[in-house]
Scaffold this active site. Sequence first.
Site, short mmCIF file in Angstrom:
data_model
loop_
_atom_site.label_atom_id
_atom_site.label_comp_id
_atom_site.label_asym_id
_atom_site.label_seq_id
_atom_site.Cartn_x
_atom_site.Cartn_y
_atom_site.Cartn_z
N LYS A 1 0.87 -1.19 0.00
CA LYS A 1 0.00 0.00 0.00
C LYS A 1 0.89 1.23 0.00
O LYS A 1 2.02 1.18 0.51
CB LYS A 1 -0.88 0.03 1.25
CG LYS A 1 -2.06 0.95 1.16
CD LYS A 1 -3.23 0.29 0.45
CE LYS A 1 -4.37 1.23 0.18
NZ LYS A 1 -5.54 0.50 -0.35
N ASP B 1 -7.03 4.45 -4.61
CA ASP B 1 -7.65 4.23 -3.30
C ASP B 1 -8.32 5.57 -2.97
O ASP B 1 -8.55 6.38 -3.89
CB ASP B 1 -6.62 3.82 -2.22
CG ASP B 1 -7.29 3.39 -0.91
OD1 ASP B 1 -7.97 2.37 -0.92
OD2 ASP B 1 -7.15 4.08 0.11
#
Length: 452
Positions: free
Chosen positions: A112, A152
């Site tokens: 991430k 995201d």
Amino acid sequence: MANLAPEPEFQQAVNEITVTLEPFLAKHPEYRKALEVVQIPERILQFRVTWEKDDGSLAVNRGYRVQFNSALGPYKGGLRLHPTVNLSILKFLGFEQIFKNALTGLMMGGGKGGSDFDPKGKTDNEIRKFCYAFMQELSRHIGADTDVPAGDIGTGGREIGFMFGAYKKYRNEFVGVLTGKGANWGGSFIRPEATGYGLVYYVTEMLRDLDSTDWKNKRVLISGAGNVAQYAALKVIQLGGIVLSLSDSTGTLLASDPQGFFAADIADIAQIKLERKSLTAFSGAGKYTWHEGKRPWTLVKEADVALPSATQNEVSGEEAKALLKAGVRYIAEGSNMGCTQEAIDVFEDSRKSITSLQETKGICYYAPGKAANCGGVAVSGLEMAQNSQRLKWTPEEVDAKLKEIMINCYNTCRHTAIEYAEGGVVPSLVAGANIAGFVKVANAMKDQGDWW
Ligand code: NDP
Ligand code: 8G0
């Protein structure tokens, strides 16, 4: 134990895994070593991002990529652009991503990244400048077979386009290094829809299993108004359900009409969000009421399903009790770690309290994000597969594969819970998801010499 900076969100994610793995670890104590090893990211990149504002002045932000685990494939996971981004949040997201990606059945590791850059109040020109500056450093560390980021919170198709263009210029390669690309330049059909649709497909299995029912006339509370919330809402409507709410960081919009939200209004909301505006910019022609600063969970007297789809820790213990009281029988996280540990305890206690399927009234069946929202990264995995083969599947083909992945994921969670987790007539999907994801990753790590 080393004296490390406090990382509350990361610690919360590790604690949840540790507690729910216990029944498995009690039977297979050798895996305790794997749990110790898997908590430490393989690598964390932190860098400076300087970019030029429209007025010519300099702005500077922090950039990150947590390359957490590559046992099952290249690091894979999104890039979050939000002022709250810090290492605790990116480590929790990267950690969850490892097990989620394992649950898709595809070959992807976990990672991430992102930045504390705030897209709100920026012009499209400033967004482009930031994306290019961010990719100037990140492009050295990623690659189609190394690490494949995606969007995201705060990073949608527009930002992925700028980042892809930047990567191509810096590296002189047109490869599948990012997912969520435009449908006419390497993106997969159904990637924008995948997380929301997949969430609804997952809950379809829960509805069938617990009550032999479907979405028809189910009253559904949804939080968020971004990518996940929009497509979850549209799929619920398509399947005959009633969407009661959408929300954003400024408040909640409740439908006053018994039919709930209308698909056309969701399209208007999507446009408002593309312009980085608050939901207060949506007029709704009297069909909705606005609840300033409120989340949806305590605003209605009755509902059947709750789909938190905005951000982490967006359902508190008290709100979980309110949901139970309103008769909500299903809660599935579109967002990552949408529920606080206190909220999960409320739902899991309700599940544990019953002894026969005849008395399931009053329980709320809970699905964690790493299972229920894995459809997004799953279709990203399908995008990678299409890019490698330089071909493109039809929307129908991708949607069918997504559905199959969500059904398999549900069955894996359920069966693993029945095999390992403590009893109960209704299985613990959170324990099942964590055990199944962990075992798959730990076994690959062992084969590769990461622990012994
Ligand atoms: P978007 O940026 O498209 O939308 C996010 C929504 O959540 C917006 O409505 C935003 O409100 C709201 N929100 C964000 N942060 C906060 C906050 N701190 N407090 C209250 N509201 C907030 O993001 P996505 O829809 O893509 O992501 C939503 C969640 O789903 C995240 O947890 C993400 O990690 C998760 N997820 C996303 C996937 C994907 O494919 N996109 C896949 C799997 C999980 P506002 O507009 O006011 O900022
Ligand atoms: O496609 C992805 O890699 C991606 C993007 C945004 C969020 C997530 C997630 O699973 O949380 C994955």
